[in-house]
Design an enzyme around this catalytic site. Structure first.
Site, PDB file in Angstrom:
ATOM      1  CG  ASN A  70      20.450  13.049 -15.779  1.00 28.03           C
ATOM      2  OD1 ASN A  70      20.592  12.958 -14.549  1.00 28.03           O
ATOM      3  ND2 ASN A  70      19.291  13.355 -16.321  1.00 28.03           N
ATOM      4  CB  CYS A 130      13.878  11.445  -4.314  1.00 28.78           C
ATOM      5  SG  CYS A 130      13.996  13.090  -4.955  1.00 28.78           S
ATOM      6  CG  ASN A 192      11.925  13.921 -12.983  1.00 29.60           C
ATOM      7  OD1 ASN A 192      12.980  13.926 -13.621  1.00 29.60           O
ATOM      8  ND2 ASN A 192      11.849  14.334 -11.740  1.00 29.60           N
ATOM      9  N   GLY A 246      11.434  17.367 -23.871  1.00 24.13           N
ATOM     10  CA  GLY A 246      11.859  17.447 -25.274  1.00 24.13           C
ATOM     11  C   GLY A 246      11.404  18.680 -26.012  1.00 24.13           C
TER      12      GLY A 246
HETATM   13  C1  LIG Z   1      21.136  16.702 -16.263  1.00 23.76           C
HETATM   14  C2  LIG Z   1      19.736  16.724 -15.755  1.00 23.76           C
HETATM   15  C3  LIG Z   1      19.483  16.973 -14.396  1.00 23.76           C
HETATM   16  C4  LIG Z   1      18.181  16.977 -13.892  1.00 23.76           C
HETATM   17  N1  LIG Z   1      17.973  17.249 -12.568  1.00 23.76           N
HETATM   18  C5  LIG Z   1      16.707  17.300 -12.084  1.00 23.76           C
HETATM   19  C6  LIG Z   1      16.466  17.638 -10.716  1.00 23.76           C
HETATM   20  O1  LIG Z   1      17.391  17.925  -9.952  1.00 23.76           O
HETATM   21  N2  LIG Z   1      15.175  17.645 -10.268  1.00 23.76           N
HETATM   22  C7  LIG Z   1      14.118  17.372 -11.099  1.00 23.76           C
HETATM   23  O2  LIG Z   1      12.981  17.403 -10.662  1.00 23.76           O
HETATM   24  N3  LIG Z   1      14.322  17.071 -12.400  1.00 23.76           N
HETATM   25  C8  LIG Z   1      15.583  17.023 -12.906  1.00 23.76           C
HETATM   26  N4  LIG Z   1      15.778  16.729 -14.247  1.00 23.76           N
HETATM   27  C9  LIG Z   1      14.624  16.470 -15.132  1.00 23.76           C
HETATM   28  C10 LIG Z   1      14.247  17.702 -15.961  1.00 23.76           C
HETATM   29  O3  LIG Z   1      13.894  18.778 -15.134  1.00 23.76           O
HETATM   30  C11 LIG Z   1      13.101  17.389 -16.945  1.00 23.76           C
HETATM   31  O4  LIG Z   1      11.975  16.997 -16.205  1.00 23.76           O
HETATM   32  C12 LIG Z   1      13.445  16.274 -17.924  1.00 23.76           C
HETATM   33  O5  LIG Z   1      14.780  16.395 -18.336  1.00 23.76           O
HETATM   34  C13 LIG Z   1      12.542  16.255 -19.156  1.00 23.76           C
HETATM   35  O6  LIG Z   1      12.603  17.470 -19.884  1.00 23.76           O
HETATM   36  P1  LIG Z   1      13.592  17.720 -21.154  1.00 23.76           P
HETATM   37  O7  LIG Z   1      13.359  16.602 -22.135  1.00 23.76           O
HETATM   38  O8  LIG Z   1      13.191  19.062 -21.689  1.00 23.76           O
HETATM   39  O9  LIG Z   1      14.960  17.707 -20.625  1.00 23.76           O
HETATM   40  C14 LIG Z   1      17.082  16.721 -14.776  1.00 23.76           C
HETATM   41  C15 LIG Z   1      17.340  16.487 -16.133  1.00 23.76           C
HETATM   42  C16 LIG Z   1      18.629  16.487 -16.636  1.00 23.76           C
HETATM   43  C17 LIG Z   1      18.850  16.221 -18.097  1.00 23.76           C
END
Ligand SMILES: Cc1cc2nc3c(=O)[nH]c(=O)nc-3n(C[C@H](O)[C@H](O)[C@H](O)COP(=O)(O)O)c2cc1C
Ligand SMILES: Cc1cc2nc3c(=O)[nH]c(=O)nc-3n(C[C@H](O)[C@H](O)[C@H](O)COP(=O)(O)OP(=O)(O)OC[C@H]3O[C@@H](n4cnc5c(N)ncnc54)[C@H](O)[C@@H]3O)c2cc1C
Ligand code: FES
Lengths: 306, 254
Positions: A70, A130, A192, A246
């Site tokens: 993303n 960021c 992240n 994940g």
């Molecule tokens: C569409 C999307 C938007 C995200 N927006 C943020 C965000 O605004 N702030 C943040 O700290 N992490 C953001 N993340 C990261 C997630 O919180 C998470 O750390 C990352 O996706 C890994 O976990 P997962 O594999 O379970 O998705 C975002 C992830 C995705 C997929």
């Protein structure tokens, strides 16, 4: 027999260890038609910045093998609207929530943290992935000196639970994690998204068509990276680690507990299975009841010991 | 606090699946609980071993049985094409805003390729309400035209069925002869953009159903955002929740 699912590590206090990750669950009740949001250990809001942000243009997401990329660009409503329109419902709905903060400068983070303090918000998570506008857009979370300065300045104005969310896109995540701890963080969360790129190439009518999305990789594909990071940092930190990356099943949750996580966040899996967070709470509870675990600490101890 | 009470996560049994043209499949499935939808709304189908669900317009809803017309594109639709009667699928829906129609207005409906699905459903609903409408569709060739649907006019690029040429070649003359008050369309981006331009030239309002890759499909992730022009300013809108149906003249076309 009632089982005790709670997490109680310093300022990190949760009724159960299943949280939802920032950016994948909205601000408050977007997922209420799929789960009882109040039953979760907590939700982490979409990143909030000082001013509303429009986010990036055009192609923002694509699926990749075992995950997705993303480049949303932190589109959000801004802190004012969050406080006015979203916060009252979170409080009324009895939801444990953590506000994810995103700044373009240290000053912005500090202002955001002050606003959270004034509004009696219990917990914030600093999104340090960021770009730091002042230092030529290098991310805050990639330089331990910058990070230390950022976290200590936020610490000075925020008395609640201060979580620093680590980026895996660094040479030594250990150094960054230690810097966060030394600066006064109450917990770290990791990871992240992982920097990546997807390019799809098709040959149509004598021409190559390319579709590129550059951004953060998430989903099942990043789980081994996340487990690696959690394992390395939980060994050297005194503060609790929240595992992210994940997670799709109770086995995944156990894997994160095994390498030292005290709680976990569910991200991309919410998109695939919108009811997964509450399901995991119930599955964890069911597992503990069936197998005679009275508390989460007992379960974690056994997991880590054997 | 707006917490929608209608159930959105469903399991359904496949009741029918068939190949209805060289490129298109029609699948029908019955959710266990009561299902309601409007034309233009969509469902988001879980494809095993995939991170993202796949969105599809609802092409019909009769006796709680949902119909979807789809084209095999990649592995997700490959899985769907392989489903058998009695198999269970997991889907979200009905999602999105859907078309609003007024039975007292003359409606010109335009579908290009698999984009006929939502306008076909819209035609049925306008007819139920007793409204005047006309559905014109375009395909590359006769082999692509779904056998299970009937249309008021067909154009094929190679002229193998109906009018010869792109459906866009006929929009202007349809406007002149049928004199619609409003145009509803669905199809590739460039087709919708062109239809909107033609409609604007004739001062007819136009509504388009857009497509964008989706992750959450409920307005949370901001992955499917497009830009709209509203009162002189540019604003973001999600295709999944604010759309997929938009006023053509408000879309900031790419
Ligand atoms: C569409 C999307 C938007 C995200 N927006 C943020 C965000 O605004 N702030 C943040 O700290 N992490 C953001 N993340 C990261 C997630 O919180 C998470 O750390 C990352 O996706 C890994 O976990 P997962 O594999 O379970 O998705 C975002 C992830 C995705 C997929
Ligand atoms: C609101 C909406 C309604 C739609 N209605 C229909 C319909 O009625 N019939 C139909 O055949 N198709 C429809 N589509 C397109 C359909 O969703 C894609 O063809 C499908 O997702 C392709 O999946 P795949 O795995 O077979 O192909 P893939 O190999 O994954 O992708 C092929 C192409 O499909 C598109 N696509 C892939 N994943 C998604 C996704 N998660 N969301 C949206 N687009 C995606 C991309 O442009 C990609 O290049 C609709 C899309 C949207 C957004
Ligand atoms: S797909 Fe997530 S906002 Fe539309």
């Amino acid at each position: 027999m009632a089982v005790d699912l709670s997490v109680n590590k310093g300022k990190l206090k949760l009724k159960n260890p299943i949280l939802t990750a920032s950016g994948t669950f909205g601000y408050n009740f977007e997922y209420a038609r799929f789960v009882d949001v109040a039953s979760l250990g907590g939700i982490v809001t979409k990143a909030i910045s000082l001013e509303p942000r429009p986010g990036n243009d055009w192609q923002r997401i694509c699926e990749t093998y075992g995950g997705m990329i993303n480049s949303i660009g932190l589109e959000n409503v801004g802190v004012k609207k969050f406080i006015e329109e979203k916060l009252p419902f979170l409080i009324k709905g009895n939801v444990n929530f953590i506000v994810n903060l995103a700044g373009a400068s240290i000053d912005e983070y500090v202002k955001l943290a002050q606003i959270c303090e004034e509004n009696k918000i219990n917990a914030v998570e600093l999104n340090v992935s960021c770009p730091n506008v002042k230092s030529g857009c290098l991310e805050f979370g990639t330089d331990e000196k910058v990070l230390k300065s950022l976290v200590s300045q936020v610490r000075a104005v925020f008395s609640g639970c201060l979580i620093v969310k680590l980026t895996p896109n660094v040479t030594s995540v250990e150094k960054i994690a230690l810097a966060a701890q030394e600066a006064g963080a109450d917990a770290v969360s990791a990871i992240n998204t992982v920097k990546g790129l997807s390019i799809k190439v098709r040959y149509i009518n004598g021409k190559f068509q390319k579709e590129t999305v550059q951004g953060g990789l998430s989903g099942k594909a990043v789980k081994p990276i996340a487990l690696g990071v959690v394992n390395r940092i939980s060994k050297i930190l005194d503060i609790p680690v929240i595992g992210i990356g994940g997670i799709y099943s109770l086995e995944d949750v156990f894997e994160f507990f095994a390498v030292g996580a005290e709680a976990v966040q569910i991200g991309t899996a919410n998109f695939t299975h919108p009811d997964i967070s509450e399901r995991l709470v119930n599955e964890l509870k069911g597992f503990m009841e069936t197998n005679g675990f009275q508390s989460l600490d007992e379960l974690k101890e056994k997991l880590r010991g054997e | 606090m707006v917490v929608p009470k209608q159930k959105k996560l469903h399991k359904a049994k496949i009741t029918e699946i068939s190949q209805v043209s060289k490129t298109l499949y029609y699948i029908k499935f019955k959710p266990e609980s009561l299902f309601e939808s409007k034309p233009g709304q969509f469902v988001s189908i879980l494809c095993p071993n995939h991170t993202l669900r796949r969105p599809f317009s609802i092409a019909s809803l009769e006796n709680n049985e949902i119909g979807v017309l789809f084209k095999k594109k990649g592995s997700g639709t490959e899985y769907m094409a392989g489903l058998k009667i009695g198999d269970t699928i997991d889907f979200l829906g009905a999602l999105g805003n859907g078309f609003k129609f007024d039975k007292d207005k003359k409606s010109l409906l335009i579908g290009a390729g698999v984009g006929v699905a939502p306008v076909y459903y819209l035609k049925k609903e306008i007819e139920k309400a007793g409204g005047d409408n006309r559905l014109i569709v375009g395909f590359m060739t006769k082999d692509e035209v779904p056998s299970c649907m009937s249309f008021d006019e067909i154009a094929t690029n190679d002229g193998s069925l109906g009018l010869k040429g792109s459906i866009l070649d006929y929009v202007e003359q349809e406007i002149i002869s049928y004199k619609p008050d409003v145009i509803y369309s669905c199809g590739p981006h460039i087709v919708l953009k062109t239809i909107t331009e033609i409609a604007q030239r004739h001062s007819i309002s136009s509504f388009v159903a857009l497509e964008k890759v989706m992750a959450c499909s409920i307005g949370v992730c901001r992955g499917c955002v497009i830009k709209l022009k509203k009162n002189g300013t540019t604003v973001n809108a999600s295709v999944c929740q604010d759309g997929p149906v938009f006023r053509g003249d408000e879309v900031l076309w790419q």
